[in-house]
Design a protein around this motif. Structure first.
Motif, PDB file in Angstrom:
ATOM      1  N   ASN A  93      50.631  47.205  30.681  1.00 17.74           N
ATOM      2  CA  ASN A  93      49.834  47.753  31.770  1.00 17.74           C
ATOM      3  C   ASN A  93      50.445  47.403  33.121  1.00 17.74           C
ATOM      4  O   ASN A  93      51.266  46.490  33.221  1.00 17.74           O
ATOM      5  N   MET A 125      49.684  46.096  37.038  1.00 17.06           N
ATOM      6  CA  MET A 125      48.704  45.352  37.822  1.00 17.06           C
ATOM      7  C   MET A 125      48.943  45.541  39.313  1.00 17.06           C
ATOM      8  O   MET A 125      50.088  45.707  39.751  1.00 17.06           O
ATOM      9  N   TRP A 164      44.041  45.906  36.874  1.00 13.86           N
ATOM     10  CA  TRP A 164      44.791  46.987  36.223  1.00 13.86           C
ATOM     11  C   TRP A 164      44.698  48.260  37.057  1.00 13.86           C
ATOM     12  O   TRP A 164      43.612  48.644  37.479  1.00 13.86           O
TER      13      TRP A 164
END
Length: 344
Positions: free
Chosen positions: A191, A193, A199
């Motif tokens: 993911n 950030m 996120w």
């Protein structure tokens, strides 16, 4: 402390994209017509690269004339041949007797399964190279669904339906005449950030929000194990082995980057800057540098300004962190996948 900068601060380089949106693949070329020192750091466990061995400080070649980032996995390395041919036509390369050999390292990311299982060929490489020459001194280098970022995706720790669209991004910094521009095509397993650890793109949960990648992985694995148990009951305990890719796409990755700078760096120093720049990935991508990633960063240095290598490395890591976020924030949803813009 640092001032923002853009690619026009480094007119000795050019950045050019070419892509096929229908086939969801493309390449990005970085040219250094006057030659540049180059180092590389390959941190991920699944790289697809060309001419990275010659960048080792102990090897002979000192100048690089272009670097190619491409989609298409190993097939995409073909695009670098088109770049080399375009450079030969301009008499740019390593000269030996009557021969001219452009030095063109390259790295590829995996985007083969996004649309038509296609890859950048020599013609696309030539196109991107020509666009790079036209871009020298310009500010407006496109970000998002372009070049090597055309088929890029993020958030592959869960199921394939949870993946989000990513793309290409850049960010630049300047301090005391030293300029660093970081560029990246973000095709990460993990993911993305923001600066606060929230996120902004990655594995989508059922509520339409990005979920923790480890929780996504655990949920995907549990679902696959349950399905395997059901299949075993139907086939007297005999179950075909499923790959990690089927449970979450964890081999369909690789984030690629190039750091451009006017600093006077040797090959060894450029390599160190590439290594430090990987910290930018670690700050913005979680997880990163997995066995299924081929995460690679090149550093091209035009050797025009005296600079401390530690300063250049610090700037490169900061700029690369910003470039990763710019890649996802400038991307449009495509190929039935949402982008960060769709979640705002």
């Amino acid at each position: 402390m640092f001032q923002t900068a853009d690619p026009s601060y480094l007119p000795e380089f050019g950045i050019g994209h070419a892509q096929d949106l229908a086939k969801a693949t493309g390449c990005t070329v970085f040219i250094a017509p006057e030659g540049a020192s180059c180092g590389v750091d390959v941190r991920g466990g699944g790289p697809a690269t060309r001419e990275t061995d010659l960048l080792k400080p102990e090897n002979m070649i000192q100048d690089v004339h272009a670097v190619v980032l491409s989609g298409g996995s190993a097939f995409g390395l073909e695009s670098a041949c088109g770049v080399a041919e375009e450079l030969v036509g301009r008499n740019i390369g390593f000269k030996l007797a009557n021969a001219c050999v452009p030095i063109v390292p390259a790295a590829c990311l995996f985007d083969l399964l996004i649309a038509q299982n296609a890859w950048p060929d020599k013609d696309m490489g030539r196109e991107a190279c020509r666009n790079a020459f036209e871009s020298q001194g310009r500010v407006d280098i496109a970000q998002g669904n372009v070049g090597a970022g055309t088929g890029a995706t993020v958030g592959k720790m869960g199921l394939p339906v949870q993946v989000m669209k990513s793309g290409f991004g850049w960010a630049g910094l300047e301090l005391g005449g030293v300029v660093v521009i970081a560029c990246t095509a973000v095709n990460a397993c993990g993911n993305i950030m923001d600066e606060r650890g929230n996120w902004i793109a990655g594995t989508l949960g059922q509520n339409g929000r990005v979920m923790d990648p480890l929780m996504a992985f655990a949920a995907a694995k549990a679902k696959m194990d349950a399905a395997a148990g059901e299949n075993a009951d139907k086939h007297d305990g005999k179950v075909a082995t499923e790959s990690a890719d089927e449970s979450g796409g964890v081999v369909r990755n690789t984030t690629l980057g190039v750091v451009l700078t006017n600093a006077d760096l040797s090959k060894a120093q450029a390599t160190k800057v590439a290594q430090i720049a990987q910290d930018g990935y670690a700050r913005a991508i979680k997880p990163v540098h997995t066995l299924g990633d081929g995460d690679t960063i090149f550093t091209l240095a035009s050797r025009k300004v005296s600079a401390d290598v530690n300063l250049v490395g610090i700037m490169a890591a900061e700029a690369m962190e910003r470039a990763v976020r710019n890649a996802v924030l400038n991307t449009e949803g495509a190929y039935s996948m949402k982008a960060a813009k769709d979640l705002i």
